[in-house]
Design an enzyme around this catalytic site. Structure first.
Site, PDB file in Angstrom:
ATOM      1  N   LYS A   1      18.288  -0.681   6.113  1.00 52.84           N
ATOM      2  CA  LYS A   1      17.250  -0.806   6.912  1.00 52.84           C
ATOM      3  C   LYS A   1      16.577  -2.276   6.765  1.00 52.84           C
ATOM      4  CE  LYS A   1      13.929   2.036   6.001  1.00 52.84           C
ATOM      5  NZ  LYS A   1      14.605   3.244   4.801  1.00 52.84           N
TER       6      LYS A   1
ATOM      7  N   ARG B   1       6.599   7.516   7.747  1.00 49.33           N
ATOM      8  CA  ARG B   1       7.515   8.181   6.682  1.00 49.33           C
ATOM      9  C   ARG B   1       6.914   9.669   6.439  1.00 49.33           C
ATOM     10  NH1 ARG B   1       9.826   4.019   3.296  1.00 49.33           N
ATOM     11  NH2 ARG B   1      11.181   4.661   1.808  1.00 49.33           N
TER      12      ARG B   1
ATOM     13  N   ARG C   1      16.202  -1.773  -9.402  1.00 51.53           N
ATOM     14  CA  ARG C   1      14.717  -1.479  -9.353  1.00 51.53           C
ATOM     15  C   ARG C   1      14.762  -0.052  -9.892  1.00 51.53           C
ATOM     16  NH1 ARG C   1      13.871  -1.406  -2.870  1.00 51.53           N
ATOM     17  NH2 ARG C   1      13.159   0.759  -3.190  1.00 51.53           N
TER      18      ARG C   1
ATOM     19  N   ARG D   1      14.467  10.455  -3.554  1.00 56.24           N
ATOM     20  CA  ARG D   1      14.077   9.840  -2.426  1.00 56.24           C
ATOM     21  C   ARG D   1      14.865  10.448  -0.964  1.00 56.24           C
ATOM     22  NH1 ARG D   1      15.314   4.092  -3.976  1.00 56.24           N
ATOM     23  NH2 ARG D   1      14.649   3.602  -1.907  1.00 56.24           N
TER      24      ARG D   1
HETATM   25  P1  AMP Z   1      11.235   1.635   0.274  1.00 59.54           P
HETATM   26  O1  AMP Z   1      11.609   0.327  -0.145  1.00 59.54           O
HETATM   27  O2  AMP Z   1      10.984   1.445   1.865  1.00 59.54           O
HETATM   28  O3  AMP Z   1      12.410   2.442   0.090  1.00 59.54           O
HETATM   29  O4  AMP Z   1      10.042   2.060  -0.347  1.00 59.54           O
HETATM   30  C1  AMP Z   1      10.122   2.304  -1.758  1.00 59.54           C
HETATM   31  C2  AMP Z   1       9.068   3.268  -2.129  1.00 59.54           C
HETATM   32  O5  AMP Z   1       7.659   2.956  -1.557  1.00 59.54           O
HETATM   33  C3  AMP Z   1       9.083   4.844  -1.435  1.00 59.54           C
HETATM   34  O6  AMP Z   1      10.087   5.593  -2.290  1.00 59.54           O
HETATM   35  C4  AMP Z   1       7.991   5.362  -1.390  1.00 59.54           C
HETATM   36  O7  AMP Z   1       7.308   5.510  -2.756  1.00 59.54           O
HETATM   37  C5  AMP Z   1       6.889   4.057  -1.332  1.00 59.54           C
HETATM   38  N1  AMP Z   1       6.656   3.766   0.137  1.00 59.54           N
HETATM   39  C6  AMP Z   1       7.091   3.008   1.042  1.00 59.54           C
HETATM   40  N2  AMP Z   1       6.897   3.032   2.522  1.00 59.54           N
HETATM   41  C7  AMP Z   1       6.177   4.122   2.403  1.00 59.54           C
HETATM   42  C8  AMP Z   1       5.530   4.957   3.556  1.00 59.54           C
HETATM   43  N3  AMP Z   1       5.386   4.761   4.712  1.00 59.54           N
HETATM   44  N4  AMP Z   1       4.841   6.190   3.000  1.00 59.54           N
HETATM   45  C9  AMP Z   1       4.649   6.518   1.645  1.00 59.54           C
HETATM   46  N5  AMP Z   1       5.367   5.957   0.745  1.00 59.54           N
HETATM   47  C10 AMP Z   1       5.996   4.718   0.890  1.00 59.54           C
END
Ligand code: AMP
Length: 214
Positions: A13, A88, A160, A171
């Site tokens: 993404k 999300r 990470r 996740r």
């Molecule tokens: P990502 O980099 O998009 O995979 O996001 C990493 C982490 O950030 C996720 O596993 C969540 O803990 C948090 N996160 C990111 N976007 C959201 C969202 N829209 N709602 C809630 N938590 C989020």
């Protein structure tokens, strides 16, 4: 133009969102990136988000929607945004529809990147991220510089905390349980373009642009 990019963690993404946002001429808003910036800067929000992120869980909806509301209030975001990783959850989706609707705006399209869980596990557990600029690498397919540093800015490149196998499984579970249902809610109101997320970066980019007739 407000466009949503959906896809499980590790579906590519972030990479595709950057290209798509620049093609659409709108800012790329990635909630995960914004949370990570707060984490690096040690803000109160960063401290709160960390406990959820480290466990692969979603940060609470109210906190996340507040964050998005303030980003959407910035001048560059008024006419359109490409969302990456937001919404999300179904409550986040309805909050967004209401927030845009209050000023007569609505979602134009959804791109849904599809990748199987097995492929995702290999991609994410091999992923490495720059501690400074956020550039991403993969130990096999796109390694960082010879000394393990970022080829873009020279800072250290690390795994990470939430890219380990156990957290990735959590996740993926959070995605299936909380995020995937958003697509059902969207089906009758916004065009959804399913795109095969397996292949080369340019190949997938081409599929997305074709789906959106860009
Ligand atoms: P990502 O980099 O998009 O995979 O996001 C990493 C982490 O950030 C996720 O596993 C969540 O803990 C948090 N996160 C990111 N976007 C959201 C969202 N829209 N709602 C809630 N938590 C989020």
């Amino acid at each position: 133009m407000f466009v949503l990019l959906f896809g499980p963690p590790g579906s590519g993404k972030g990479t595709q969102a950057a290209a798509l946002a620049s093609r659409l001429g709108v800012p790329h808003v990635a909630t995960g990136d914004i949370f990570r910036k707060h984490l690096r800067e040690g803000t109160d929000l960063g401290k709160l988000a960390r406990s959820y992120m480290d466990r692969g869980q979603l940060v609470p909806d109210l906190v996340t929607c507040d964050l998005v509301a303030s980003r959407l209030g910035e001048p560059d975001a008024l006419g359109g945004v490409l969302f990456d990783g937001f919404p999300r959850s179904v409550p986040q989706l309805y909050w967004l529809i209401g927030h845009l609707g209050a000023t007569g705006r609505k979602l134009a399209a959804v791109v849904n990147l599809k990748v199987d869980d097995g492929i995702i596990l290999g991609r994410i557990t091999g992923r490495r991220t720059c501690t400074n600029c956020g550039a991403t690498y993969h130990v096999v397919s796109a390694p960082p510089g010879a000394d393990g540093s970022c080829t873009r800015c020279g800072a250290a490149v690390v795994q990470r905390k939430d890219d380990t196998e156990a957290v990735v499984r959590d996740r993926l579970e959070a995605y299936a349980a909380q995020t995937f249902p958003c697509l059902d809610q969207l089906r009758d109101r916004t065009p959804i373009h399913d795109v095969d997320g397996v292949g080369g970066i340019d190949e997938i980019k081409g599929r997305i642009f074709t789906a959106l007739a860009l």
